[in-house]
Enzyme design. Structure first.
Site, PDB file in Angstrom:
ATOM      1  CG  ASN A   1      49.138  56.554  29.414  1.00 32.43           C
ATOM      2  OD1 ASN A   1      48.509  56.842  28.389  1.00 32.43           O
ATOM      3  ND2 ASN A   1      49.378  57.431  30.371  1.00 32.43           N
TER       4      ASN A   1
ATOM      5  CE  LYS B   1      52.696  59.263  29.714  1.00 33.93           C
ATOM      6  NZ  LYS B   1      53.380  60.086  30.691  1.00 33.93           N
TER       7      LYS B   1
ATOM      8  CG  HIS C   1      47.882  60.117  33.692  1.00 33.21           C
ATOM      9  ND1 HIS C   1      48.808  61.124  33.625  1.00 33.21           N
ATOM     10  CD2 HIS C   1      48.568  58.959  33.535  1.00 33.21           C
ATOM     11  CE1 HIS C   1      50.007  60.599  33.431  1.00 33.21           C
ATOM     12  NE2 HIS C   1      49.890  59.284  33.376  1.00 33.21           N
TER      13      HIS C   1
ATOM     14  CD  GLU D   1      51.277  62.873  31.489  1.00 28.02           C
ATOM     15  OE1 GLU D   1      50.562  62.412  30.576  1.00 28.02           O
ATOM     16  OE2 GLU D   1      52.399  62.410  31.756  1.00 28.02           O
TER      17      GLU D   1
ATOM     18  CD  GLU E   1      50.871  56.643  36.744  1.00 25.42           C
ATOM     19  OE1 GLU E   1      51.535  55.899  36.030  1.00 25.42           O
ATOM     20  OE2 GLU E   1      50.218  57.607  36.307  1.00 25.42           O
TER      21      GLU E   1
ATOM     22  N   GLY F   1      57.708  60.052  33.622  1.00 25.44           N
ATOM     23  CA  GLY F   1      58.401  60.604  32.460  1.00 25.44           C
ATOM     24  C   GLY F   1      59.743  61.241  32.794  1.00 25.44           C
TER      25      GLY F   1
ATOM     26  CB  SER G   1      60.630  56.227  35.344  1.00 31.00           C
ATOM     27  OG  SER G   1      60.438  57.584  34.991  1.00 31.00           O
TER      28      SER G   1
HETATM   29  C1  PEP Z   1      52.394  57.242  32.825  1.00 27.77           C
HETATM   30  O1  PEP Z   1      52.156  57.732  31.752  1.00 27.77           O
HETATM   31  O2  PEP Z   1      51.451  56.968  33.584  1.00 27.77           O
HETATM   32  C2  PEP Z   1      53.773  56.977  33.214  1.00 27.77           C
HETATM   33  C3  PEP Z   1      54.020  56.378  34.350  1.00 27.77           C
HETATM   34  O3  PEP Z   1      54.767  57.389  32.351  1.00 27.77           O
HETATM   35  P1  PEP Z   1      56.317  56.927  32.372  1.00 27.77           P
HETATM   36  O4  PEP Z   1      56.340  55.435  32.453  1.00 27.77           O
HETATM   37  O5  PEP Z   1      56.878  57.449  31.089  1.00 27.77           O
HETATM   38  O6  PEP Z   1      56.942  57.539  33.585  1.00 27.77           O
END
Ligand code: PEP
Length: 256
Positions: A10, A12, A100, A102, A172, A178, A217
């Site tokens: 992803n 982003k 997601h 976010e 997630e 992040g 992460s």
């Molecule tokens: C994500 O964007 O879904 C995500 C898990 O980001 P990260 O791997 O940076 O934590």
């Protein structure tokens, strides 16, 4: 049932279309044919990069699946600034991330909106990656399982039951996205197993084929442990997918 792991990058709101092509080419250079034998790899660039990434994947016969990060639930209409699932399907997109955290936190998406998007994605012959996950507060107060169950049931409510078999869900935990903090592989396993049971209760047998990714992460240093869990069928990767070498090491985790 053997489920093919899905590793998704992803990107982003990062990379213009030139940078996206550079990353794509570097990533392709890092991977070998056999790396794609055991896993599927999807890339989710920003909308403005999708056409360029599609063209290079096609021209160079790369083995990546094309993805998007979001879409609107309607096919067309007065929705300024939005992109429809029909537009993505026309660009050969296969996987669309919906809900997601976010988007839930920053753009007010609720389970009902996510459910409509997931159904629309399926309606255009693509596969949604439906994201769910609890906040740190919810985990610390012992509500994580209940919150995730509400999200799963609510976000899948508009999907035809038989489609649950083809679905991808990304677990997630919000506190792991992040932040550099990863859920322990045991916690990831526990929640992915919980989600699998919920899907099974919605459609008998679907628990065997639904794929459940862990996201939060994921890095080369923790992917092997996470992927060893029985109910973790892949990873949704943010930060580490922006660097070709680290994403390639996540994709070929089996070689580690
Ligand atoms: C994500 O964007 O879904 C995500 C898990 O980001 P990260 O791997 O940076 O934590």
């Amino acid at each position: 049932m053997a489920r093919t792991p899905l590793i998704s990058g992803n990107w982003k709101m990062n990379l213009n279309h030139f940078e996206a092509i550079q990353l794509l080419q570097k990533l392709s250079y890092e991977l070998r044919d056999h790396d794609y034998d055991a896993v599927e790899v999807s890339l989710h660039p920003p909308y403005t990069d999708v056409r360029s990434v599609q063209t290079v994947i096609d021209a160079d016969r790369m083995q990546f699946q094309l993805g998007a990060q979001n879409c609107h639930a309607e096919v067309s209409g007065a929705f300024t600034g939005e992109i429809s699932p029909a537009m993505l399907a026309k660009l050969d997109v296969n996987y669309v991330i919906v809900g997601h955290s976010e988007r839930r936190a920053l753009f007010g998406e609720n389970n009902e909106m996510v459910a409509a998007k997931a159904a629309a994605v399926f309606g255009h012959e693509m596969t949604p990656i439906v994201c769910v996950g609890e906040s740190l507060e919810e985990r610390e107060s012992g509500q994580a399982e209940a919150i995730v169950e509400t999200q799963v049931r609510g976000s899948l409510a508009s999907i035809a039951a038989e489609k649950l078999e083809e679905l991808v869900i990304a677990y997630e935990p919000v506190w792991a996205i992040g932040t550099g903090v990863t859920a322990s592989s045991e916690d990831a396993q526990e929640m992915c197993s919980h989600i699998r049971n919920i899907v099974g209760s919605m459609r008998k047998g679907a628990q065997q084929s639904v794929r459940i990714q862990y996201g939060g992460s994921v890095k080369p240093s923790n992917v092997v442990e996470l992927m060893a869990m029985a109910d973790v069928d892949g990873a949704l990767v943010g930060g580490a997918s922006l660097e070709a070498e680290s994403f390639a090491r996540i994709v070929n985790y089996k070689a580690a």
